[in-house]
Design an enzyme around this catalytic site. Structure first.
Site, PDB file in Angstrom:
ATOM      1  CE  LYS A 118       1.217   1.483  10.351  1.00  0.00           C
ATOM      2  NZ  LYS A 118       1.032   2.795   9.567  1.00  0.00           N
ATOM      3  CD  GLU A 202       3.173  -2.928  16.422  1.00  0.00           C
ATOM      4  OE1 GLU A 202       1.889  -2.850  16.210  1.00  0.00           O
ATOM      5  OE2 GLU A 202       3.978  -3.188  15.675  1.00  0.00           O
ATOM      6  CG  HIS A 237      10.987  -0.166   6.375  1.00  0.00           C
ATOM      7  ND1 HIS A 237      11.057  -0.978   7.080  1.00  0.00           N
ATOM      8  CD2 HIS A 237      11.837   0.885   6.706  1.00  0.00           C
ATOM      9  CE1 HIS A 237      11.829  -0.769   8.156  1.00  0.00           C
ATOM     10  NE2 HIS A 237      12.395   0.249   7.980  1.00  0.00           N
ATOM     11  NE  ARG A 294      -2.883   1.303  -0.920  1.00  0.00           N
ATOM     12  CZ  ARG A 294      -2.030   0.579  -0.893  1.00  0.00           C
ATOM     13  NH1 ARG A 294      -1.940  -0.566  -1.908  1.00  0.00           N
ATOM     14  NH2 ARG A 294      -0.816   0.627  -0.327  1.00  0.00           N
TER      15      ARG A 294
END
Length: 499
Positions: A118, A202, A237, A294
């Site tokens: 990330k 974040e 999640h 993908r």
């Protein structure tokens, strides 16, 4: 340009079958690999050839890159399609495939590496004007500095693992007093899940929606997007319900997000099919989250609203052919909804409930698609993801697609295991979902086990059990292979109905 004549599908279950079907339509032979637990699986019977690559645990079968390459050499395979999960986002596997002189039906290992982190992904897209959630630009090395940044951007904040997804290594911190404890937990989870304990911070977006953009890029520099998918109904999640298009995006926001997704793909020289994920806040501001390099589980909803076979395009791109689809050619037509049918018990915190499918009857009819890898009498292995099927409906409007989904769920007959179907029906009928006013907190806000309606007709259940017993007693035993022995079995496929 190379021509692909035979594809090994390095996967199992419904995604292996889905890839093989398109390959067959294109006149391409297929090779299935399977573990000992999957010797009677439908993808094994469907393929032109099938090879057992090891015991049930995926680490001893589906993740054995060297064994997969050996099968390719022995069977004169041209290309490998990894599907999703397993080795699909493994840059080293992509590199091994290329070095073996085979075609990897997916992006380059370099693209996978960049977007697999990330932090590296954020650095790559920094040269483009792509909105990103405020946070740390690199992995946390100094806790005091991290706390100062957190205070500056404001609590709540999110601590996230750099190397992975699926909710692992992710912790919400509501106040500074909880920072150290949650940091330790996030690092521990990241190390356990990904072997990499690096994390970053974040700003935590309250009431977020998860909206993603499908992209396609060829090896000649052309990149297009195929609009968005709404994936905000999640548990742990992880997605359970997806739809296309989103109910909240305006044409202007859709265009801006699409361009941002194309720029993300361009930032890493991407080719193949990929998905750029965004967080959308309650003011419809969107922020780049990550890129999945993908095919996505939920790709069918995009196929239905665009008429584009994404697997076919992946194969063409892998062969080096330029995209023949232009951005201006694409239009959103109708609406599609997908629910993931898991062998999980929604009344017990969605815990897996594996067992044998005593009854298994698929819904049918106009606008209904079922992507699955099971049939009645089969057992769901404990070794893999407990998804039984993806149920997708399509209509001229969102309301029509939802109503078709309710009808299809009611027609879907499964016994022997608990499934997420009752929960998915609950979602379809909930005012928040039907109005489009929901976010990733849907389950927490609205769902409790007592809200599931267990309306099973005992007469129907008895008839289903009688039918299941008859089918099991009259079913022919399946052929299978062991070791490197190969079974060529196209002719007997017609005796095994997939629907």
């Amino acid at each position: 340009m190379p021509e692909i004549r035979k594809i090994l599908v390095a996967n199992r279950g419904e995604i292996a079958l889905r890839i093989m079907r398109t390959a067959r339509e294109m006149g391409i032979k297929t090779v299935a690999i399977y573990s000992e637990a999957d010797r009677n699986a439908l993808h094994v019977r469907y393929a032109d050839e099938a090879v057992c690559v090891g015991p049930a645990p995926s680490s001893e079968s589906y993740l054995k890159a060297d064994a997969i390459i050996d099968v390719c050499r022995q069977l004169n395979v041209d290309a490998i399609h990894p599907g999703y999960g397993f080795l699909s986002e493994n840059a080293n596997f992509s590199r091994i495939v290329r070095e073996a002189g085979l075609i990897f039906i997916g992006p380059s290992p370099e693209s996978i590496e960049i977007m697999g982190s990330k932090l590296a992904a954020k650095a790559a897209v920094a040269h483009y004007n792509i909105p990103m959630v405020p946070g740390t630009p690199s992995a946390i090395t100094n806790r005091d500095e991290a706390k100062a940044i957190s205070a500056r951007i404001g609590y709540p904040i999110l601590i996230k693992a750099s190397a992975g997804g699926g909710g692992k290594g992710m912790r919400v911190v509501e106040r500074e007093a909880d920072f150290d404890e949650q940091m330790d937990r996030a690092v521990s989870e990241a190390l356990s899940a990904f072997g990499d304990g690096s994390v970053f911070i974040e700003k935590y977006v309250t009431s977020p929606r998860h909206v993603e953009i499908q992209v396609l890029g060829d090896q000649h520099g052309t990149i297009i997007h195929l609009f968005e998918r709404e994936c905000s109904v999640q548990r742990r999640h992880q997605k359970v319900v997806e739809e296309a298009p989103s109910a909240i995006l305006t044409p202007e926001i859709r265009e801006a997000m699409g361009q941002a997704a194309v720029d993300v793909a361009r930032a890493c020289g991407y080719y193949g099919a990929g998905t750029v994920e965004f967080i959308v806040d309650d003011q419809l501001n969107f922020y780049f989250l990550e890129m999945n390099t993908r095919l996505q589980v939920e790709h069918p909803v995009t196929e239905l609203i665009t008429g584009v076979d994404l697997v076919k395009q992946m194969i063409y791109i892998a062969e080096g052919k330029p995209l023949t689809i232009r951005q201006d050619d694409l239009r959103i037509k109708g609406h599609a909804v997908e629910v993931r049918v898991y062998a999980e018990d929604p009344a017990n915190n969605f815990l897996p409930d594996v067992g044998t499918l005593e009854t298994y009857v698929r819904p049918q009819g106009n606008g209904v698609r079922v992507d699955d890898g099971f049939e009645q009498g089969m057992a769901i292995p404990i070794y893999y993801d407990p998804m039984i099927a993806k149920l997708i409906t399509y209509g001229d409007s969102r309301a029509e697609a939802i109503q078709k989904m309710i009808r299809a769920i009611d027609e879907y007959q499964i016994s022997g295991v608990q499934t997420t179907l009752p929960f998915c029906r609950f979602v379809m009928e909930h005012d928040a979902f039907r109005s489009g006013q929901f976010d990733t907190g849907f389950v927490t806000k609205y769902f409790t086990p007592d809200k599931l309606l267990a309306a099973t007709d005992p007469n129907e259940a008895e008839l289903g059990a009688i039918l299941a017993a008859w089918l099991l007693n009259n079913q022919k035993p399946a052929t299978h292979t062991t070791g490197i022995e190969v079974t060529r079995q196209r002719s007997n496929w017609k005796t095994n109905r997939l629907g």
